[in-house]
Write a protein that holds these residues in place. Structure first.
Motif, PDB file in Angstrom:
ATOM      1  N   ILE A   6       0.852  -1.178   0.000  1.00 31.50           N
ATOM      2  CA  ILE A   6       0.000   0.000   0.000  1.00 31.50           C
ATOM      3  C   ILE A   6       0.891   1.232   0.000  1.00 31.50           C
ATOM      4  CG2 ILE A   6      -1.786   1.241   1.288  1.00 31.50           C
ATOM      5  CD1 ILE A   6      -1.758  -1.882   2.701  1.00 31.50           C
ATOM      6  N   SER A   7       0.567   2.197  -0.846  1.00 38.76           N
ATOM      7  CA  SER A   7       1.292   3.471  -0.874  1.00 38.76           C
ATOM      8  C   SER A   7       0.300   4.601  -0.663  1.00 38.76           C
ATOM      9  CB  SER A   7       2.000   3.672  -2.217  1.00 38.76           C
ATOM     10  OG  SER A   7       2.985   2.684  -2.420  1.00 38.76           O
ATOM     11  N   LEU A   8       0.673   5.557   0.193  1.00 39.39           N
ATOM     12  CA  LEU A   8      -0.181   6.700   0.446  1.00 39.39           C
ATOM     13  C   LEU A   8       0.659   7.892   0.863  1.00 39.39           C
ATOM     14  CD1 LEU A   8      -1.643   6.627   3.965  1.00 39.39           C
ATOM     15  CD2 LEU A   8      -0.713   4.534   3.070  1.00 39.39           C
ATOM     16  N   ARG A   9       0.020   9.061   0.868  1.00 41.59           N
ATOM     17  CA  ARG A   9       0.694  10.276   1.319  1.00 41.59           C
ATOM     18  C   ARG A   9       0.982  10.166   2.799  1.00 41.59           C
ATOM     19  NH1 ARG A   9      -0.451  15.309  -1.533  1.00 41.59           N
ATOM     20  NH2 ARG A   9       0.449  16.278   0.311  1.00 41.59           N
ATOM     21  N   ALA A  10       2.128  10.669   3.214  1.00 42.85           N
ATOM     22  CA  ALA A  10       2.530  10.653   4.620  1.00 42.85           C
ATOM     23  C   ALA A  10       1.623  11.561   5.447  1.00 42.85           C
ATOM     24  CB  ALA A  10       3.979  11.103   4.746  1.00 42.85           C
ATOM     25  N   ASN A  50       6.964  13.190  -3.613  1.00 40.55           N
ATOM     26  CA  ASN A  50       7.203  11.828  -4.091  1.00 40.55           C
ATOM     27  C   ASN A  50       5.926  11.025  -4.265  1.00 40.55           C
ATOM     28  OD1 ASN A  50      10.081  12.030  -4.119  1.00 40.55           O
ATOM     29  ND2 ASN A  50      10.020  11.961  -1.891  1.00 40.55           N
ATOM     30  N   PHE A  51       4.825  11.715  -4.469  1.00 39.30           N
ATOM     31  CA  PHE A  51       3.534  11.035  -4.645  1.00 39.30           C
ATOM     32  C   PHE A  51       2.748  11.792  -5.695  1.00 39.30           C
ATOM     33  CE2 PHE A  51      -0.785   9.732  -3.561  1.00 39.30           C
ATOM     34  CZ  PHE A  51      -0.621   8.396  -3.244  1.00 39.30           C
ATOM     35  N   SER A  62      -8.064  12.709  -4.963  1.00 40.48           N
ATOM     36  CA  SER A  62      -7.606  13.713  -3.999  1.00 40.48           C
ATOM     37  C   SER A  62      -6.286  13.266  -3.379  1.00 40.48           C
ATOM     38  CB  SER A  62      -8.664  13.897  -2.901  1.00 40.48           C
ATOM     39  OG  SER A  62      -8.636  12.809  -1.989  1.00 40.48           O
ATOM     40  N   ASP A  63      -5.761  14.070  -2.480  1.00 44.42           N
ATOM     41  CA  ASP A  63      -4.523  13.718  -1.792  1.00 44.42           C
ATOM     42  C   ASP A  63      -4.697  12.505  -0.876  1.00 44.42           C
ATOM     43  OD1 ASP A  63      -3.150  15.732  -3.062  1.00 44.42           O
ATOM     44  OD2 ASP A  63      -3.232  17.121  -1.358  1.00 44.42           O
ATOM     45  N   ASP A  64      -5.909  12.038  -0.690  1.00 44.87           N
ATOM     46  CA  ASP A  64      -6.163  10.837   0.111  1.00 44.87           C
ATOM     47  C   ASP A  64      -6.081   9.556  -0.718  1.00 44.87           C
ATOM     48  OD1 ASP A  64      -6.512  12.169   2.521  1.00 44.87           O
ATOM     49  OD2 ASP A  64      -8.643  12.521   2.135  1.00 44.87           O
TER      50      ASP A  64
END
Length: 125
Positions: A6-10, A50-51, A62-64
């Motif tokens: 899983i990759s997501l914004r910090a 980096n996203f 969105s950023d989510d």
């Protein structure tokens, strides 16, 4: 024996990340009938630089946004995968509250002989 990355914004709290793990595990148990305790998952968090994402296919993200890559045995049917996609979006919408437009899933099929889950053995070959 799915393996999930899983990759997501910090910046999301631990409870949010744990809810993602829990929802994905439940979706796999329901849609793919994975065994109890089969939870091989990682999360990588990325800062904004980096996203990257776009609004391709008319989907307003969105950023989510969360990227989910699932590697499974190549024995899963298209119907099982469709059920998995639906269930993931439903469950992540419930907990932790991710919009369906922000759920991006990719399933990679892998032959059973390509797996070693410990001890240097090809357990499924």
């Amino acid at each position: 024996m799915p393996f999930i990355h899983i990759s997501l914004r910090a910046g999301k709290p631990e409870s949010y990340r744990q809810a993602i793990f829990d929802s994905l595990y439940r979706a796999m148990r329901e849609a793919l009938d994975v065994p109890e305790g089969d939870q091989f998952m990682t999360i990588s968090e990325h800062d904004a630089a980096n996203f990257r994402y776009g609004n391709a296919f008319g989907i307003q993200r969105s950023d989510d946004l969360v990227y989910i890559q699932i590697t499974v045995f190549d024995t899963r049917t298209a119907e099982q995968k469709k059920a998995l996609f639906r269930r993931i979006a439903e469950l992540l919408g419930e907990r932790p509250g991710i919009r369906p437009a922000d759920v991006f899933v990719n399933v990679l099929d892998s032959a059973k002989e390509n797996w070693s889950v410990g001890h240097g053995l090809a357990q499924f070959a």
